[in-house]
Design a protein around this motif. Structure first.
Motif, PDB file in Angstrom:
ATOM      1  N   GLU A 171      38.090   6.520  22.541  1.00 53.42           N
ATOM      2  CA  GLU A 171      37.636   5.359  23.047  1.00 53.42           C
ATOM      3  C   GLU A 171      36.378   4.831  22.040  1.00 53.42           C
ATOM      4  O   GLU A 171      36.024   3.833  22.085  1.00 53.42           O
ATOM      5  CB  GLU A 171      37.324   5.352  24.470  1.00 53.42           C
ATOM      6  N   SER A 172      35.667   5.803  21.431  1.00 53.41           N
ATOM      7  CA  SER A 172      34.608   5.504  20.639  1.00 53.41           C
ATOM      8  C   SER A 172      34.945   5.070  19.091  1.00 53.41           C
ATOM      9  O   SER A 172      34.001   4.712  18.643  1.00 53.41           O
ATOM     10  CB  SER A 172      33.678   6.768  20.621  1.00 53.41           C
ATOM     11  N   VAL A 173      35.982   5.165  18.968  1.00 53.45           N
ATOM     12  CA  VAL A 173      36.502   4.770  17.256  1.00 53.45           C
ATOM     13  C   VAL A 173      36.045   3.171  17.373  1.00 53.45           C
ATOM     14  O   VAL A 173      36.433   2.468  18.013  1.00 53.45           O
ATOM     15  CB  VAL A 173      37.810   4.979  17.097  1.00 53.45           C
ATOM     16  N   PRO A 174      35.490   2.743  16.271  1.00 50.94           N
ATOM     17  CA  PRO A 174      34.912   1.573  16.146  1.00 50.94           C
ATOM     18  C   PRO A 174      36.031   0.462  16.084  1.00 50.94           C
ATOM     19  O   PRO A 174      37.006   0.797  15.677  1.00 50.94           O
ATOM     20  CB  PRO A 174      34.034   1.369  14.856  1.00 50.94           C
ATOM     21  N   LEU A 175      36.056  -0.637  16.714  1.00 48.86           N
ATOM     22  CA  LEU A 175      37.057  -1.533  16.522  1.00 48.86           C
ATOM     23  C   LEU A 175      37.362  -1.978  15.315  1.00 48.86           C
ATOM     24  O   LEU A 175      38.584  -1.917  14.973  1.00 48.86           O
ATOM     25  CB  LEU A 175      36.818  -3.099  17.456  1.00 48.86           C
ATOM     26  N   ALA A 176      36.679  -2.068  14.396  1.00 48.63           N
ATOM     27  CA  ALA A 176      37.142  -2.454  12.863  1.00 48.63           C
ATOM     28  C   ALA A 176      37.676  -1.324  12.312  1.00 48.63           C
ATOM     29  O   ALA A 176      38.499  -1.442  11.316  1.00 48.63           O
ATOM     30  CB  ALA A 176      36.011  -2.705  12.008  1.00 48.63           C
ATOM     31  N   MET A 177      37.758  -0.163  12.697  1.00 48.94           N
ATOM     32  CA  MET A 177      38.531   1.173  12.277  1.00 48.94           C
ATOM     33  C   MET A 177      39.829   1.504  12.835  1.00 48.94           C
ATOM     34  O   MET A 177      40.554   2.326  12.383  1.00 48.94           O
ATOM     35  CB  MET A 177      37.499   2.320  12.354  1.00 48.94           C
ATOM     36  N   GLN A 178      39.806   0.830  14.166  1.00 51.67           N
ATOM     37  CA  GLN A 178      40.981   1.274  14.786  1.00 51.67           C
ATOM     38  C   GLN A 178      42.400   0.768  14.007  1.00 51.67           C
ATOM     39  O   GLN A 178      43.479   1.619  14.196  1.00 51.67           O
ATOM     40  CB  GLN A 178      41.179   0.570  16.095  1.00 51.67           C
ATOM     41  N   ILE A 179      42.198  -0.483  13.426  1.00 53.01           N
ATOM     42  CA  ILE A 179      43.552  -0.938  12.820  1.00 53.01           C
ATOM     43  C   ILE A 179      43.919   0.162  11.512  1.00 53.01           C
ATOM     44  O   ILE A 179      45.102   0.170  11.293  1.00 53.01           O
ATOM     45  CB  ILE A 179      43.370  -2.343  12.239  1.00 53.01           C
ATOM     46  N   LYS A 180      42.914   0.663  10.987  1.00 51.44           N
ATOM     47  CA  LYS A 180      42.992   1.541   9.679  1.00 51.44           C
ATOM     48  C   LYS A 180      43.484   2.946  10.314  1.00 51.44           C
ATOM     49  O   LYS A 180      44.473   3.626   9.570  1.00 51.44           O
ATOM     50  CB  LYS A 180      41.977   1.780   9.240  1.00 51.44           C
ATOM     51  N   LEU A 181      43.296   3.215  11.379  1.00 58.18           N
ATOM     52  CA  LEU A 181      43.707   4.415  12.087  1.00 58.18           C
ATOM     53  C   LEU A 181      44.923   4.305  12.668  1.00 58.18           C
ATOM     54  O   LEU A 181      46.104   5.011  12.500  1.00 58.18           O
ATOM     55  CB  LEU A 181      42.727   4.802  13.093  1.00 58.18           C
ATOM     56  N   LEU A 182      45.262   3.242  13.104  1.00 56.51           N
ATOM     57  CA  LEU A 182      46.606   2.859  13.465  1.00 56.51           C
ATOM     58  C   LEU A 182      47.513   3.126  12.408  1.00 56.51           C
ATOM     59  O   LEU A 182      48.755   3.493  12.328  1.00 56.51           O
ATOM     60  CB  LEU A 182      46.801   1.394  14.332  1.00 56.51           C
ATOM     61  N   ARG A 183      47.393   2.189  11.461  1.00 55.92           N
ATOM     62  CA  ARG A 183      48.097   2.252  10.098  1.00 55.92           C
ATOM     63  C   ARG A 183      48.378   3.632   9.515  1.00 55.92           C
ATOM     64  O   ARG A 183      49.664   3.928   9.035  1.00 55.92           O
ATOM     65  CB  ARG A 183      47.427   1.486   9.070  1.00 55.92           C
ATOM     66  N   ALA A 184      47.359   4.523   9.330  1.00 56.06           N
ATOM     67  CA  ALA A 184      47.304   5.722   8.888  1.00 56.06           C
ATOM     68  C   ALA A 184      48.417   6.588   9.764  1.00 56.06           C
ATOM     69  O   ALA A 184      49.156   7.552   9.197  1.00 56.06           O
ATOM     70  CB  ALA A 184      46.089   6.502   8.855  1.00 56.06           C
ATOM     71  N   ILE A 185      48.165   6.433  11.125  1.00 53.84           N
ATOM     72  CA  ILE A 185      49.146   7.306  11.966  1.00 53.84           C
ATOM     73  C   ILE A 185      50.476   6.775  12.000  1.00 53.84           C
ATOM     74  O   ILE A 185      51.595   7.573  11.892  1.00 53.84           O
ATOM     75  CB  ILE A 185      48.645   7.368  13.438  1.00 53.84           C
ATOM     76  N   GLN A 186      50.463   5.325  11.967  1.00 56.28           N
ATOM     77  CA  GLN A 186      51.944   4.888  11.973  1.00 56.28           C
ATOM     78  C   GLN A 186      52.623   5.054  10.695  1.00 56.28           C
ATOM     79  O   GLN A 186      53.988   5.400  10.729  1.00 56.28           O
ATOM     80  CB  GLN A 186      52.000   3.158  12.110  1.00 56.28           C
ATOM     81  N   GLU A 187      51.999   4.941   9.601  1.00 57.77           N
ATOM     82  CA  GLU A 187      52.690   5.049   8.119  1.00 57.77           C
ATOM     83  C   GLU A 187      52.613   6.428   7.754  1.00 57.77           C
ATOM     84  O   GLU A 187      53.283   7.134   6.436  1.00 57.77           O
ATOM     85  CB  GLU A 187      52.030   4.211   7.162  1.00 57.77           C
ATOM     86  N   GLN A 188      51.864   7.458   8.116  1.00 55.61           N
ATOM     87  CA  GLN A 188      51.603   8.646   7.792  1.00 55.61           C
ATOM     88  C   GLN A 188      51.274   8.587   6.256  1.00 55.61           C
ATOM     89  O   GLN A 188      51.505   9.266   5.481  1.00 55.61           O
ATOM     90  CB  GLN A 188      52.797   9.668   7.633  1.00 55.61           C
ATOM     91  N   GLN A 189      50.080   7.787   6.110  1.00 55.73           N
ATOM     92  CA  GLN A 189      49.772   7.646   4.722  1.00 55.73           C
ATOM     93  C   GLN A 189      48.194   7.297   4.884  1.00 55.73           C
ATOM     94  O   GLN A 189      47.892   6.795   5.921  1.00 55.73           O
ATOM     95  CB  GLN A 189      50.151   6.672   3.958  1.00 55.73           C
ATOM     96  N   ILE A 190      47.384   7.881   3.811  1.00 55.16           N
ATOM     97  CA  ILE A 190      46.146   7.582   4.107  1.00 55.16           C
ATOM     98  C   ILE A 190      45.536   6.901   2.659  1.00 55.16           C
ATOM     99  O   ILE A 190      46.112   7.200   1.568  1.00 55.16           O
ATOM    100  CB  ILE A 190      45.067   8.802   4.314  1.00 55.16           C
ATOM    101  N   GLU A 191      44.353   6.446   2.597  1.00 51.56           N
ATOM    102  CA  GLU A 191      43.614   5.844   1.254  1.00 51.56           C
ATOM    103  C   GLU A 191      42.415   6.160   1.252  1.00 51.56           C
ATOM    104  O   GLU A 191      41.839   5.874   2.400  1.00 51.56           O
ATOM    105  CB  GLU A 191      43.979   4.321   1.245  1.00 51.56           C
ATOM    106  N   ARG A 192      42.116   7.189   0.368  1.00 57.90           N
ATOM    107  CA  ARG A 192      40.476   7.434   0.246  1.00 57.90           C
ATOM    108  C   ARG A 192      39.625   6.310  -0.018  1.00 57.90           C
ATOM    109  O   ARG A 192      39.964   5.490  -0.715  1.00 57.90           O
ATOM    110  CB  ARG A 192      40.329   8.559  -0.413  1.00 57.90           C
ATOM    111  N   VAL A 193      38.401   6.355   0.540  1.00 62.14           N
ATOM    112  CA  VAL A 193      37.425   5.523   0.066  1.00 62.14           C
ATOM    113  C   VAL A 193      37.137   5.399  -1.180  1.00 62.14           C
ATOM    114  O   VAL A 193      36.752   6.350  -1.872  1.00 62.14           O
ATOM    115  CB  VAL A 193      36.188   5.441   0.788  1.00 62.14           C
ATOM    116  N   GLY A 194      37.317   4.215  -2.108  1.00 55.41           N
ATOM    117  CA  GLY A 194      36.997   4.150  -3.390  1.00 55.41           C
ATOM    118  C   GLY A 194      38.168   4.159  -4.246  1.00 55.41           C
ATOM    119  O   GLY A 194      38.084   4.392  -5.557  1.00 55.41           O
ATOM    120  N   THR A 195      39.372   4.223  -3.801  1.00 58.37           N
ATOM    121  CA  THR A 195      40.770   4.297  -4.363  1.00 58.37           C
ATOM    122  C   THR A 195      41.774   3.393  -3.630  1.00 58.37           C
ATOM    123  O   THR A 195      41.612   3.145  -2.563  1.00 58.37           O
ATOM    124  CB  THR A 195      41.301   5.776  -4.969  1.00 58.37           C
TER     125      THR A 195
END
Length: 452
Positions: free
Chosen positions: A248-272
């Motif tokens: 519940e402490s995940v910042p609101l702005a990060m929640q959509i990125k976390l959702l996408r990573a879990i849903q798509e099973q893909q991540i994007e490193r910062v800076g690429t």
């Protein structure tokens, strides 16, 4: 007539033996008599679960030697000694070496009855302790990790077994200190992902400006201070499980990125801009239901809440408290036994810190033989003594105060019971009962002249 338990009476004087046995039988005890110490040793068996009442002076063996030999057969056997005035020093030594109590002649028969009842209660307490030790020794697998014989804990273990290989995302609900990470790790260890990493992340402990880098990693030069590339927690957990504690402490702005990573099973490193495939199972934990939390995205909630496990607070599984307490004490190789009063205190406490707090109290109890459970709870490690005391039920607070007053009086008068009686304006029988209740031993305070 109700039978309270068995008493082995050892007395060489036939008249005293007969009168004492008759009194005990009328009080509801089953009595077996012996004339000598050696006859009592021969009659004793490891299955005996009663109390021994013995004269200190026997024709063939002294009381101290008798205690040692009887307790070799039945460890922790309660032995009550009957002493003459000149035998006080021997009786005090016997208390230090394991006697349960002693009575001076002439004694009030009602006092003997009370002492025997308390001895039987201790004997039953030791039997239950032995049963708990046997239960702990035979535990294995998940039962050894998530200890508890209550239906609530059995239900949690059953859920873990059922969900482990379903490979769905799970939310674990539970109060602070109840073992959410232990449950999450158990889910991982019992799943087909157990050869890969279990990565635990406390979301509340990560600064908001570092959250994205912590989760997804970053490339060299992505931001000031990024001197080299670093993989994030989600990538490190590839093929394994990631545990998002206090999600519940995940910042609101990060929640959509976390959702996408879990849903798509893909991540994007910062800076690429390059996507990297991952394969993770997400196990989240929260103290309260996230569904109605206005600061938590509903779409992320539904992605995480495929299955859920609710861990009951310790106060709702009282039957596990003593079991866990003794297990934590055993980790420190402690041989201290919980008195009945200590057990009542543990069971009556609310445990706001749950298992984490229980472990802390057990550790203090195991390492410091001079303090009772009530005293430890009243001076909790994370609060002032006064505010911690206020968390205890009234009955326990009164018990703590009574014990402290009695301790101070015994210490002040060096174990002289008559002086304690005079100061507190209480009869000897009441003083003795309260000392038994609070686990206070007269031998710890008594002076060299006997402390009458």
């Amino acid at each position: 007539m109700e039978k309270f338990g068995q008493v082995l009476l050892i007395e060489d004087d036939s008249i005293v033996r007969q009168a004492t046995a008759q009194w005990l039988e009328l009080a509801g005890f089953t009595v077996v008599t012996c004339e000598t110490g050696h006859a009592a040793i021969d009659a004793m068996s490891p299955s005996f679960s009663g109390v021994v009442v013995s004269d200190v002076k026997l024709p063939d063996i002294d009381g101290i030697s008798l205690i040692a030999q009887l307790q070799d057969i039945v460890p922790q056997l309660p032995v009550i000694l009957i002493t003459g005035h000149g035998d006080i020093d021997m009786a005090v030594s016997a208390l230090r070496l394991g006697a349960f109590d002693f009575l001076e002649k002439p004694f009030d028969p009602a006092r003997l009855t009370d002492a025997v009842k308390k001895g039987l209660a201790q004997s039953e307490n030791e039997k239950k302790r032995g049963d708990r030790e046997a239960y702990l020794e035979q535990l294995h697998g998940l039962e050894r990790v998530l200890i508890g014989s209550s239906p609530q804990m059995q239900r949690v273990r059953d859920q873990i077994v059922r969900l482990a290989d379903m490979d769905t995302n799970v939310i674990i609900y539970g109060e602070t200190g109840c073992g959410k990470e232990l449950v999450a790790e158990s889910l991982h260890r019992h799943s087909q992902r157990n050869a890969a990493e279990f990565v635990a992340l406390n979301c509340a402990a990560i600064p908001e400006n570092l959250f994205e880098s912590e989760l997804f990693g970053h490339e060299q030069g992505a931001f000031t201070g990024a001197t080299k590339s670093r993989i994030g927690k989600l990538e490190f957990a590839d093929q394994g499980s990631v545990f998002l504690d206090e999600v519940e402490s995940v910042p609101l702005a990060m929640q959509i990125k976390l959702l996408r990573a879990i849903q798509e099973q893909q991540i994007e490193r910062v800076g690429t801009n390059k996507l990297k495939d991952i394969n993770i199972r997400c196990i989240a934990a929260a103290k309260e239901d996230l569904k109605d939390n206005p600061n938590f995205r509903q779409d992320l909630y539904y992605r995480l809440n495929v299955s859920q496990i609710c861990i009951p607070p310790l106060r709702e599984r009282v039957q596990d408290i003593i079991l866990l307490f003794e297990y934590f004490c055993s980790e420190h190789r402690s041989t201290r036994s919980l008195s009945i009063n200590d057990q009542d205190t543990l069971a009556g406490y609310a445990w706001p810190g749950n298992v984490r707090e229980l472990r802390n109290v057990a550790t203090q109890f195991a390492l410091d033989s001079s303090v009772s459970v009530g005293e430890i709870l009243a001076s909790g490690p994370d609060t002032t003594p006064a505010s911690s005391e206020n968390r205890l039920p009234l009955a326990i607070r009164m018990q703590n105060a009574e014990r402290q007053i009695l301790q101070e009086a015994l210490r002040r008068h060096k174990g002289h019971i008559q002086a304690v009686m005079d100061e507190l304006d209480l009869p000897r029988r009441t003083i003795n009962q309260k000392m038994q209740k609070h686990g206070l031993n007269r031998a710890d305070y008594i002076s060299n002249d006997g402390g009458k």
